[in-house]
Design an enzyme around this catalytic site. Structure first.
Site, PDB file in Angstrom:
ATOM      1  CD  GLU A  32      -8.505  15.836 -36.296  1.00 34.64           C
ATOM      2  OE1 GLU A  32      -9.326  16.330 -36.540  1.00 34.64           O
ATOM      3  OE2 GLU A  32      -7.605  16.179 -36.865  1.00 34.64           O
ATOM      4  CB  CYS A  90      -7.472  20.412 -41.891  1.00 33.46           C
ATOM      5  SG  CYS A  90      -6.894  21.315 -42.221  1.00 33.46           S
ATOM      6  CG  HIS A 118      -7.697  19.719 -37.516  1.00 29.69           C
ATOM      7  ND1 HIS A 118      -7.254  18.607 -38.083  1.00 29.69           N
ATOM      8  CD2 HIS A 118      -7.100  21.017 -37.740  1.00 29.69           C
ATOM      9  CE1 HIS A 118      -6.389  19.398 -38.769  1.00 29.69           C
ATOM     10  NE2 HIS A 118      -6.396  20.272 -38.792  1.00 29.69           N
TER      11      HIS A 118
HETATM   12  N1  GLN Z   1      -2.220  22.960 -45.431  1.00 31.50           N
HETATM   13  C1  GLN Z   1      -3.505  23.155 -45.543  1.00 31.50           C
HETATM   14  C2  GLN Z   1      -3.468  24.253 -44.723  1.00 31.50           C
HETATM   15  O1  GLN Z   1      -2.968  24.961 -44.549  1.00 31.50           O
HETATM   16  C3  GLN Z   1      -4.039  21.943 -44.472  1.00 31.50           C
HETATM   17  C4  GLN Z   1      -4.170  21.881 -42.702  1.00 31.50           C
HETATM   18  C5  GLN Z   1      -4.716  20.714 -42.228  1.00 31.50           C
HETATM   19  O2  GLN Z   1      -4.230  20.000 -43.063  1.00 31.50           O
HETATM   20  N2  GLN Z   1      -4.251  21.458 -40.885  1.00 31.50           N
HETATM   21  O3  GLN Z   1      -4.607  25.074 -44.964  1.00 31.50           O
END
Ligand code: GLN
Length: 538
Positions: free
Chosen positions: A512, A383, A510
């Protein structure tokens, strides 16, 4: 068979591991062929934990249907291999919001709206929501907090009423603590007695007691607790500290927790043992690793062990599948820079760049990525970690010096990570990110496709606001960064990778969140395999 409802409460202190006991019980019932789900009630006013920072509440878990949830739902999924949803995590805030919405609509016209019966009815409705789908034989409901908290009272009153209404279709499991006083060299049962008394005063008689302890509790002491607490002698089981949480289901089974709960619900355990084959194999692998795999996790919430829970567990499970002991070291991104990256990172077989929000520690992530890319270390960005891979590549390979994400720099001349139009008008921060499972098609011949065993399309969960800016896609691909995963509906970039490297891949989603003990996420597995290969080569 009627749906059976099992309530899990906790006493004496928090953090006893109600989530692990609930998950273990669910795992055992499932292994006996029952259809099981677990839900959690959290007594705080936030609508969901999405607006809490990880220091407050640990990781925020995300369900497939896009709910930002308590991290215990991660344990539920990992232990049972059963997906959870929005209905599996309810907070006081959500209960009140729903009751207040109904009041405004006029649903209670003419009535005074009160905690009893309106709030408790709403809680009961939510408990039965999953059972009423007809999909489950057992609904396990974990009540957050500790008996005696003001916040938990409406939940416990709802449990009391449900218990009374459901009769033998309900069972109450109470988890308490038996402390060991070093000076006296004695285990003490008084806190447990008091905690059960408190429950009884609220009209709840527990059927089963699970005693958390650091020392074995002798049989006569358990008998004494049973007698003082009105519980069957064999329904007092202990949960001693375990080297890993994944041993808890077996430990509970050895003490007959599943049998006791079945008996309490009027069901017979039969002669058949639960089918725990996959768990036995997993624990055997865990107990006999063929070496280590050393992973560095670069993030900014590293002081808190629960902040990256699902990542830690995914790495642990993947390493176990690969017959390796995971040696996971956290590296604080605020303490990393170009000058010390080699010193801080060269001991690892693989590096993970963690998800996150905001600018703090971001430069450390760029420094880590530059060093990992140039030194060809297996690197996995998740992410924000993936977004940082894109930014670092833009700056140092494409030569776009001030490239950035619009999240970090509103005025960047090269917003390689940017907001999509539909996010631009959003003013409320709660529950408005791109959340939940989305499809992703995998490019032919890519590392991602290989990791997912040749699958052409996968689905993984998201939690972010910003996206790869497709206006720059061609420039990236021409310079060697491949966009190997795309959302088939929107064309949004979901995965980037560097084909010339050993293993350098970032996911906007994600992965995970989808690991379970029975089915580790394929990207984590492939990353660990690459790290092991690199470690052997080094
Ligand atoms: N801050 C980033 C976004 O909002 C990544 C978010 C994250 O890593 N879950 O896109």
């Amino acid at each position: 068979m009627n749906t059976k409802y099992i309530f899990v409460t906790g006493g004496v202190v928090s953090s006893l591991g109600k989530g692990i006991i609930s998950s273990s019980l669910a795992c055992l019932l499932k292994a006996r062929g029952y259809r099981v789900t677990i839900q959690k009630f959290d007594p705080y006013i936030n609508i969901d934990p999405g607006t809490l920072n990880p220091y407050e509440h640990g990781e925020c878990y995300v369900t497939e249907d896009g709910h930002e949830a308590d991290l215990d739902l991660g344990h539920y999924e990992r232990f049972t291999n059963v997906r959870t949803s929005r209905a599996n995590n309810i907070t006081t805030g959500r209960v009140y919001q729903s009751v207040i919405d109904k009041e405004r609509r006029g649903d209670y016209l003419g009535k005074t709206v009160q905690i009893i019966p309106h709030i408790t009815d709403e809680i009961k409705r939510n408990v039965k929501l999953l059972g009423n789908t007809g999909h489950y034989d057992f609904v396990i409901t974990e009540i957050g907090g500790v008996v005696g908290d003001i916040e938990s009272l409406p939940f416990l009153e709802a449990v009391r009423q449900l218990r009374w209404e459901l009769g033998s279709d309900a069972c109450c499991v109470h988890l308490t603590y038996v402390p060991y006083l070093g000076a006296a060299k004695e285990l003490k049962t008084k806190p447990t007695q008091h905690s059960v008394k408190q429950l009884q005063q609220l009209g709840i008689q527990p059927d089963v007691l699970v005693l958390r302890t650091e020392h074995d509790i002798p049989q006569d002491m358990r008998a004494k607790i049973a007698q003082f607490c009105n519980v069957a002698p064999d329904a007092v089981v202990q949960s001693a500290d375990a080297p890993t949480i994944y041993e808890v289901p077996m430990r509970m089974h050895r003490q007959g927790l599943d049998n006791i709960v079945l008996r309490c619900c009027g069901l017979s355990a039969g002669a058949q043992d639960p089918d725990l084959e996959a768990w036995h194999t997993f624990l055997e692998k865990l107990g006999s690793p063929q070496g280590e795999v050393r992973i560095g996790l670069v993030g900014k919430y590293v002081e808190l062990q629960d902040a990256y829970k699902s990542i830690n567990e995914s790495l642990f499970i993947a390493a176990t599948y690969c017959d390796r002991k995971l040696v996971l070291t956290s590296v604080h991104s605020e303490q990393l820079n170009d000058a010390n990256a080699a010193e801080k990172l060269s001991g690892f077989d693989g590096v993970i760049i963690a998800p996150g929000f905001g600018t703090r520690g971001i430069d450390g992530k760029f420094a880590a990525l530059k060093w990992c890319r140039e030194n060809d270390v297996p690197t996995f960005g998740i992410c924000l970690g993936m977004q940082c891979m894109v930014i670092e590549f833009a700056r140092n390979v494409l030569g776009l010096t001030n490239a950035n994400s619009r999240e970090m720099d509103q005025l960047t001349p090269h917003p390689v990570i940017d907001l999509m139009d539909e996010q631009k008008s959003i003013t409320n921060l709660g529950g408005t990110m791109r959340l939940g499972a989305y499809d992703c098609s995998l490019a032919d011949g890519s590392l991602a496709r290989k990791a997912y065993d040749g699958a052409t399309q996968i689905s993984e969960r998201h939690r972010h606001r910003f996206e790869f800016n497709s206006a720059y896609r061609e420039a990236f691909e021409n310079a060697g960064m491949r966009c190997s995963g795309l959302n088939p509906q929107t064309g949004l970039v979901e995965i980037v990778e560097l084909p010339g490297k050993r293993w350098y891949l970032g996911t906007q989603f994600h992965p995970e969140y989808s690991t379970t003990v029975e089915r580790p996420n394929p990207i984590f597995l492939d990353f660990i395999r690459a790290a092991i290969a690199y470690g052997n080569e080094k």
